[in-house]
Write an enzyme that holds these catalytic residues in place. Structure first.
Site, PDB file in Angstrom:
ATOM      1  N   GLU A 217       0.830  -1.193   0.000  1.00  0.00           N
ATOM      2  CA  GLU A 217       0.000   0.000   0.000  1.00  0.00           C
ATOM      3  C   GLU A 217       0.871   1.252   0.000  1.00  0.00           C
ATOM      4  O   GLU A 217       1.956   1.267   0.590  1.00  0.00           O
ATOM      5  CB  GLU A 217      -0.930  -0.006   1.218  1.00  0.00           C
ATOM      6  CG  GLU A 217      -1.946  -1.133   1.125  1.00  0.00           C
ATOM      7  CD  GLU A 217      -3.046  -1.050   2.177  1.00  0.00           C
ATOM      8  OE1 GLU A 217      -4.221  -1.123   1.786  1.00  0.00           O
ATOM      9  OE2 GLU A 217      -2.743  -0.928   3.369  1.00  0.00           O
TER      10      GLU A 217
ATOM     11  N   CYS B  72      -1.161   6.453   9.621  1.00  0.00           N
ATOM     12  CA  CYS B  72       0.070   5.816  10.117  1.00  0.00           C
ATOM     13  C   CYS B  72      -0.236   4.523  10.821  1.00  0.00           C
ATOM     14  O   CYS B  72      -1.060   4.491  11.739  1.00  0.00           O
ATOM     15  CB  CYS B  72       0.738   6.677  11.179  1.00  0.00           C
ATOM     16  SG  CYS B  72       1.500   8.112  10.570  1.00  0.00           S
TER      17      CYS B  72
ATOM     18  N   SER C  61      12.079   6.617   7.746  1.00  0.00           N
ATOM     19  CA  SER C  61      11.731   6.367   9.148  1.00  0.00           C
ATOM     20  C   SER C  61      12.166   4.959   9.542  1.00  0.00           C
ATOM     21  O   SER C  61      11.904   4.000   8.829  1.00  0.00           O
ATOM     22  CB  SER C  61      10.211   6.496   9.319  1.00  0.00           C
ATOM     23  OG  SER C  61       9.839   6.128  10.623  1.00  0.00           O
TER      24      SER C  61
ATOM     25  N   CYS D  38       3.628   8.542   0.949  1.00  0.00           N
ATOM     26  CA  CYS D  38       4.134   7.600   1.952  1.00  0.00           C
ATOM     27  C   CYS D  38       4.318   6.252   1.259  1.00  0.00           C
ATOM     28  O   CYS D  38       3.341   5.631   0.839  1.00  0.00           O
ATOM     29  CB  CYS D  38       3.095   7.520   3.077  1.00  0.00           C
ATOM     30  SG  CYS D  38       3.514   6.368   4.363  1.00  0.00           S
TER      31      CYS D  38
ATOM     32  N   CYS E 281       1.212  -1.416  15.936  1.00  0.00           N
ATOM     33  CA  CYS E 281       1.230  -1.229  14.472  1.00  0.00           C
ATOM     34  C   CYS E 281       0.542  -2.382  13.755  1.00  0.00           C
ATOM     35  O   CYS E 281       0.860  -3.555  14.004  1.00  0.00           O
ATOM     36  CB  CYS E 281       2.678  -1.116  14.005  1.00  0.00           C
ATOM     37  SG  CYS E 281       2.852  -1.066  12.218  1.00  0.00           S
TER      38      CYS E 281
ATOM     39  N   CYS F  12       6.045  -4.366  16.345  1.00  0.00           N
ATOM     40  CA  CYS F  12       5.688  -3.270  17.248  1.00  0.00           C
ATOM     41  C   CYS F  12       4.216  -3.453  17.621  1.00  0.00           C
ATOM     42  O   CYS F  12       3.376  -3.678  16.742  1.00  0.00           O
ATOM     43  CB  CYS F  12       5.928  -1.931  16.571  1.00  0.00           C
ATOM     44  SG  CYS F  12       7.635  -1.747  16.038  1.00  0.00           S
TER      45      CYS F  12
ATOM     46  N   HIS G 218       8.804   6.501  20.590  1.00  0.00           N
ATOM     47  CA  HIS G 218       7.621   6.008  21.316  1.00  0.00           C
ATOM     48  C   HIS G 218       7.775   5.750  22.810  1.00  0.00           C
ATOM     49  O   HIS G 218       6.780   5.542  23.506  1.00  0.00           O
ATOM     50  CB  HIS G 218       7.044   4.745  20.667  1.00  0.00           C
ATOM     51  CG  HIS G 218       6.827   4.873  19.187  1.00  0.00           C
ATOM     52  ND1 HIS G 218       6.231   5.970  18.619  1.00  0.00           N
ATOM     53  CD2 HIS G 218       7.163   4.048  18.152  1.00  0.00           C
ATOM     54  CE1 HIS G 218       6.190   5.807  17.305  1.00  0.00           C
ATOM     55  NE2 HIS G 218       6.752   4.659  17.005  1.00  0.00           N
TER      56      HIS G 218
ATOM     57  N   CYS H 264       6.198  -6.964   7.704  1.00  0.00           N
ATOM     58  CA  CYS H 264       7.333  -6.469   8.484  1.00  0.00           C
ATOM     59  C   CYS H 264       7.767  -7.577   9.433  1.00  0.00           C
ATOM     60  O   CYS H 264       6.928  -8.332   9.929  1.00  0.00           O
ATOM     61  CB  CYS H 264       6.919  -5.222   9.274  1.00  0.00           C
ATOM     62  SG  CYS H 264       8.300  -4.383  10.076  1.00  0.00           S
TER      63      CYS H 264
ATOM     64  N   GLY I  96       6.652  -1.785   6.358  1.00  0.00           N
ATOM     65  CA  GLY I  96       7.993  -2.343   6.421  1.00  0.00           C
ATOM     66  C   GLY I  96       9.039  -1.473   7.071  1.00  0.00           C
ATOM     67  O   GLY I  96       8.824  -0.292   7.337  1.00  0.00           O
TER      68      GLY I  96
HETATM   69  N1  SAH Z   1       9.012   0.718  10.010  1.00  0.00           N
HETATM   70  C1  SAH Z   1       9.315   2.081  10.034  1.00  0.00           C
HETATM   71  C2  SAH Z   1       8.473   2.910   9.076  1.00  0.00           C
HETATM   72  C3  SAH Z   1       6.999   2.595   8.956  1.00  0.00           C
HETATM   73  S1  SAH Z   1       5.945   2.991  10.283  1.00  0.00           S
HETATM   74  C4  SAH Z   1       9.179   2.626  11.434  1.00  0.00           C
HETATM   75  O1  SAH Z   1       8.682   1.933  12.294  1.00  0.00           O
HETATM   76  O2  SAH Z   1       9.653   3.738  11.650  1.00  0.00           O
HETATM   77  C5  SAH Z   1       5.659   4.744  10.175  1.00  0.00           C
HETATM   78  C6  SAH Z   1       5.325   5.383  11.526  1.00  0.00           C
HETATM   79  O3  SAH Z   1       3.985   5.069  11.967  1.00  0.00           O
HETATM   80  C7  SAH Z   1       6.240   4.918  12.622  1.00  0.00           C
HETATM   81  O4  SAH Z   1       6.658   5.999  13.417  1.00  0.00           O
HETATM   82  C8  SAH Z   1       5.335   4.020  13.417  1.00  0.00           C
HETATM   83  O5  SAH Z   1       5.818   3.865  14.716  1.00  0.00           O
HETATM   84  C9  SAH Z   1       4.026   4.733  13.339  1.00  0.00           C
HETATM   85  N2  SAH Z   1       2.878   3.890  13.687  1.00  0.00           N
HETATM   86  C10 SAH Z   1       2.772   2.558  13.561  1.00  0.00           C
HETATM   87  N3  SAH Z   1       1.537   2.158  13.969  1.00  0.00           N
HETATM   88  C11 SAH Z   1       0.867   3.246  14.349  1.00  0.00           C
HETATM   89  C12 SAH Z   1      -0.463   3.479  14.819  1.00  0.00           C
HETATM   90  N4  SAH Z   1      -1.319   2.473  14.970  1.00  0.00           N
HETATM   91  N5  SAH Z   1      -0.832   4.743  15.100  1.00  0.00           N
HETATM   92  C13 SAH Z   1       0.023   5.768  14.908  1.00  0.00           C
HETATM   93  N6  SAH Z   1       1.278   5.615  14.444  1.00  0.00           N
HETATM   94  C14 SAH Z   1       1.705   4.366  14.172  1.00  0.00           C
HETATM   95 FE1  SF4 Z   2       7.373  -2.616  11.302  1.00  0.00          FE
HETATM   96 FE2  SF4 Z   2       7.505   0.083  11.592  1.00  0.00          FE
HETATM   97 FE3  SF4 Z   2       5.197  -1.262  12.064  1.00  0.00          FE
HETATM   98 FE4  SF4 Z   2       7.259  -1.517  13.756  1.00  0.00          FE
HETATM   99  S1  SF4 Z   2       6.109   0.359  13.308  1.00  0.00           S
HETATM  100  S2  SF4 Z   2       5.981  -3.196  12.947  1.00  0.00           S
HETATM  101  S3  SF4 Z   2       8.991  -1.451  12.331  1.00  0.00           S
HETATM  102  S4  SF4 Z   2       6.254  -1.094  10.083  1.00  0.00           S
END
Ligand code: SAH
Ligand code: SF4
Length: 399
Positions: free
Chosen positions: A118, A368, A226, A132, A146, A143, A250, A139, A194
């Site tokens: 996506e 995000c 990022s 984006c 996410c 986390c 975070h 991934c 990813g």
């Molecule tokens: N994997 C990389 C880039 C993709 S995530 C990373 O983790 O940095 C892009 C951003 O969205 C990251 O800062 C991630 O922590 C944040 N993110 C992930 N899940 C989220 C959610 N449910 N709500 C808000 N931000 C989130």
């Molecule tokens: Fe992967 Fe980034 Fe999501 Fe963490 S926040 S699971 S590194 S995509």
């Protein structure tokens, strides 16, 4: 100029389908300059002239975004015919496009049978809008907040597949040829699906293509990568790409970060902060963005805001507070708005810009951390079978 979009009918509003390009031929869209030079040689161009031909192809592909060799008017008809026999100009298939009430657009792209990623266009960001992009399907890092993290890694994207996301969005936004005036996509953020630093070589090559001034020309300073904190790759990212760095922080202490971003167990905060300080070229005009997702009752106390300020001391930084975007059965709630503002206040008073990121495209699940495709890990033998079947079908369509 007629830009045929490779679009399927899953979304009733999608533009028309143009499936005239035989898909079995390799596409030039997404290739590097060197790959295009080899293409020219493969098509009979003299080695001495191959670079010049590659430069011409480059301009047509990345400045004008053409999808037909007929438009390449400064290349002889004969040569065009030879190239068209061996190569094509299609992008990966756009299988769904959704537009949010706030103008955010989400593209679901099929990279190969059963492999989907996506990409999200967010208008009114920076000078005009940010795209984006995804660097992986799924991934490996889990986390806990996410949605992408709940999907197993399917695979890394190639450089061409990353570039193709930009090309597909530009097709849709009708912004070929590239001009610096009035462009809709002014910034690129690697914040889709990813972990970009687990696919650094391809990410770096894609940035070389996207930032090239003779083509798409979105500069490295307008590109942000990022990472959740892949410490050994952070400096290399800076050296290879010269892009802006964003860190998904975070949490301000190891026990909580271990829980939210499990990669922290491997690369704890001390090592992470050291790597960030060593990022090449940091200055007040090239700051690191720290992303901080606001999780109610988990990481949003004012004591944590103060700890954040302390942790970032001496680093040219801006802090991006991201209201948590929920997804089905997600284990957290977003912090209350008052709490987010109070948190931002502490950080602002300490002298850091700390915009609260307005959630965009939540209604189409494009915000995000909400991205997650249906792609699943499939055995190599099954993939091979699918590919052969798909090639058979496209050959039929092309004949
Ligand atoms: N994997 C990389 C880039 C993709 S995530 C990373 O983790 O940095 C892009 C951003 O969205 C990251 O800062 C991630 O922590 C944040 N993110 C992930 N899940 C989220 C959610 N449910 N709500 C808000 N931000 C989130
Ligand atoms: Fe992967 Fe980034 Fe999501 Fe963490 S926040 S699971 S590194 S995509």
């Amino acid at each position: 100029m007629n830009h045929a979009l490779n679009i399927d009918a899953r979304n009733g509003n999608a533009p028309r389908i143009d499936e005239t390009t035989p898909r079995a031929l390799p596409s030039l869209a997404g290739m590097t300059r060197e790959e295009l030079r080899l293409v020219a040689i493969d098509c009979g161009v003299d080695e001495k002239k191959a670079k010049m031909r590659a430069d011409q192809l480059w301009r047509w592909i990345y400045h004008y975004g053409v999808t037909s060799f007929d438009e390449m008017t400064n290349i002889s008809k004969d040569l065009r015919a030879v190239i068209a026999e061996k190569y094509a100009l299609h992008r990966p298939k756009l299988i769904d496009r959704q537009v949010s009430v706030d103008g955010t657009r989400k593209y679901l792209i099929e990279l190969a049978p059963g492999v989907e990623c996506e990409t999200v266009f967010i208008p009114d960001v920076a000078r005009s809008g940010a795209l984006c992009v995804s660097s992986q399907v799924g991934c490996t890092l889990n986390c806990t907040f996410c949605h992408t993290g709940t999907q197993a890694l399917v695979r890394n994207l190639t450089a061409a597949e990353i570039v193709a996301q930009v090309m597909i969005a530009r097709d849709d936004l009708e912004e070929w040829p590239t001009s610096n005036e009035n462009r809709k996509i002014t910034n690129i953020v690697f914040m889709g699906m990813g972990e970009p630093l687990y696919n650094l070589d391809h990410v770096a090559t894609s940035i070389d293509i996207i930032s090239d001034g003779e083509g798409i020309a979105i500069s490295r300073r307008r590109t942000t990568v990022s990472t959740s904190g892949v410490v050994p790759k952070i400096k290399e990212l800076g050296e290879l790409t010269g892009t802006m760095l964003a860190i998904s922080l975070h949490a301000t202490n190891d026990p909580l970060r271990d829980e939210l971003v499990p990669l922290n167990k491997k690369y704890p905060l001390k090592a992470l902060m050291e790597a960030i300080r060593a990022y090449p070229g940091l200055s007040n005009s090239k700051r690191v963005t720290f992303e901080y997702v606001m999780l109610k009752g988990v990481n949003d106390s004012l004591a944590e805001a103060k700890a954040l300020v302390k942790l970032l001391k001496g680093i040219p930084a801006k802090i991006n507070l991201i209201p948590f975007n929920p997804w089905p059965n997600s284990p957290y709630e977003c912090s209350d708005w008052d709490q987010i503002e109070a948190f931002a206040d502490v950080v602002n008073k300490a002298g850091y810009a700390s915009p609260i990121r307005t959630p965009r495209g939540r209604d189409i699940f494009a915000a995000c951390g909400q991205l997650r495709s249906e792609s699943q890990k499939v055995k190599a033998s099954v993939l091979r079978k699918q590919r052969l079947e798909a090639e058979g079908q496209s050959n039929d369509a092309g004949s």
